[in-house]
Design an enzyme around this catalytic site. Structure first.
Site, mmCIF file in Angstrom:
data_model
loop_
_atom_site.group_PDB
_atom_site.id
_atom_site.type_symbol
_atom_site.label_atom_id
_atom_site.label_comp_id
_atom_site.label_asym_id
_atom_site.label_seq_id
_atom_site.Cartn_x
_atom_site.Cartn_y
_atom_site.Cartn_z
ATOM 1 N N ARG A 174 2.983 1.758 -7.842
ATOM 2 C CA ARG A 174 2.288 2.405 -6.714
ATOM 3 C C ARG A 174 2.244 3.934 -6.842
ATOM 4 O O ARG A 174 2.322 4.659 -5.852
ATOM 5 C CB ARG A 174 2.918 2.011 -5.374
ATOM 6 C CG ARG A 174 2.927 0.518 -5.114
ATOM 7 C CD ARG A 174 1.525 -0.058 -4.994
ATOM 8 N NE ARG A 174 1.590 -1.504 -4.802
ATOM 9 C CZ ARG A 174 1.499 -2.408 -5.788
ATOM 10 N NH1 ARG A 174 1.327 -1.995 -7.036
ATOM 11 N NH2 ARG A 174 1.574 -3.696 -5.529
ATOM 12 N N SER A 223 0.805 -2.897 3.605
ATOM 13 C CA SER A 223 2.217 -2.864 3.222
ATOM 14 C C SER A 223 2.796 -1.475 3.448
ATOM 15 O O SER A 223 2.296 -0.489 2.906
ATOM 16 C CB SER A 223 2.372 -3.254 1.752
ATOM 17 O OG SER A 223 1.996 -4.597 1.557
ATOM 18 N N GLU A 293 5.354 3.273 1.205
ATOM 19 C CA GLU A 293 4.175 3.037 0.378
ATOM 20 C C GLU A 293 2.940 3.627 1.051
ATOM 21 O O GLU A 293 2.060 4.163 0.405
ATOM 22 C CB GLU A 293 3.966 1.538 0.145
ATOM 23 C CG GLU A 293 2.765 1.209 -0.728
ATOM 24 C CD GLU A 293 2.688 -0.263 -1.097
ATOM 25 O OE1 GLU A 293 1.556 -0.779 -1.213
ATOM 26 O OE2 GLU A 293 3.738 -0.897 -1.270
#
Length: 301
Positions: A174, A223, A293
């Site tokens: 990520r 998320s 995130e």
């Protein structure tokens, strides 16, 4: 509020909006305004604009706003939002697609299916655009952008164009090494030969699994926290007793603990504070420190 000084030597051909509210443009439906919202007419328009604006002003690229908290004080600079001019997807060869930075994951995966290109079905499940996928090494269902990216075309903060290869992006989980302030205007993805029927079946499976497990019809940001190595963020959150935890109208989803929700009138401060409380509770329970995130941007009110 500071204003962004834009050179009038090359007037933008796209839409320039001062004091533009950002809440309607992000999934959480919260947050303040941008000093300037710029929706460029094309790549040349974007490049000229970025070259002309003062280099000391912040610049933020905004896609669908699905994985972002815009703080209540807004964004103290320019927000660039790529529209239809950047949403095209074209087939390059038997297994390769060139996709505009504003193209959605659903569009990319559907075009791949029509072209008999397998391997990019996972993009169907990511609620964002190509620019965001490239920046964040978006992934789901066992695949990431690094598995399919060949190269991407970007406009750098000074308005110059650059073509960056997979290796130059330095992907990790990520995260990418995309230069600060760069805007991804297109990306080239390579899959593998496949049958349209099988590709569609995989896309349907992914869509059904998402629908069953995630609060897709809520005001959410996707998320919230990265999965720690070898662990699942949702399981850590659940074990720490955070399922359904609330702060004002901000809530940890009861359906999927790694999603935060705006139940109605939550501020971005409420949502971010709830996330910070989850981090504290998980740390106290398991000793694991969760990392955000979701991108948190702008100024606190």
């Amino acid at each position: 509020m500071n204003t962004v000084r834009i050179s009038r030597q090359h007037p933008p051909r796209g839409r320039v909006t001062a004091g533009a509210p950002l809440a309607p443009l992000v999934w959480f439906k919260s947050g303040g305004a941008a000093n300037i919202l710029f929706e460029p007419a094309d790549v040349e328009d974007l490049a000229i604009f970025m070259a002309d604006i003062s280099p000391d002003y912040p610049l933020l690229a905004l896609g669908l706003g699905s994985n972002m908290i815009v703080r209540d004080g807004g964004w103290p600079g320019v927000v660039v939002r790529l529209g239809k001019a950047f949403a095209g997807v074209e087939q390059v060869d038997a297994t390769t697609l060139r996709c505009g930075g504003g193209a959605s994951g659903i569009l990319v995966s559907s075009k791949a299916r029509d072209a008999g290109i397998a391997g990019v079905e996972f993009l169907r499940s990511i609620p964002g655009t190509v620019g965001g996928f490239v920046r964040m090494n978006g992934g789901a269902y066992g695949r990431e952008v690094k598995d399919v990216l060949v190269e991407c075309d970007v406009v750098l903060r000074d308005g110059t164009r650059a073509m960056l290869t997979l290796d130059e992006l330095g992907y990790t989980y990520r995260h990418s090494e995309l230069p600060e302030g760069a805007v991804v205007v297109s990306a080239t993805f390579r899959g593998e030969p496949g049958e349209a029927q099988a590709i569609q079946a995989e896309m349907d499976r992914i869509a059904a699994e998402r629908e069953a497990s995630q609060p897709l019809r809520s005001k959410t940001g996707g998320s919230t926290f990265k999965n720690p190595a070898g662990l699942k963020a949702w399981a850590l959150i659940d074990a720490a007793g955070c399922r359904g935890l609330r702060k004002g109208d901000a809530q940890v989803s009861e359906k999927h603990c790694n999603f935060l929700l705006n139940l109605g009138s939550a501020t971005s401060a409420d949502i971010e504070a709830l996330g910070d409380e989850v981090i504290e509770k998980v740390k106290a329970h398991s000793g694991v420190t969760l990392e955000w995130e979701i991108q948190r941007v702008g100024v606190k009110a």
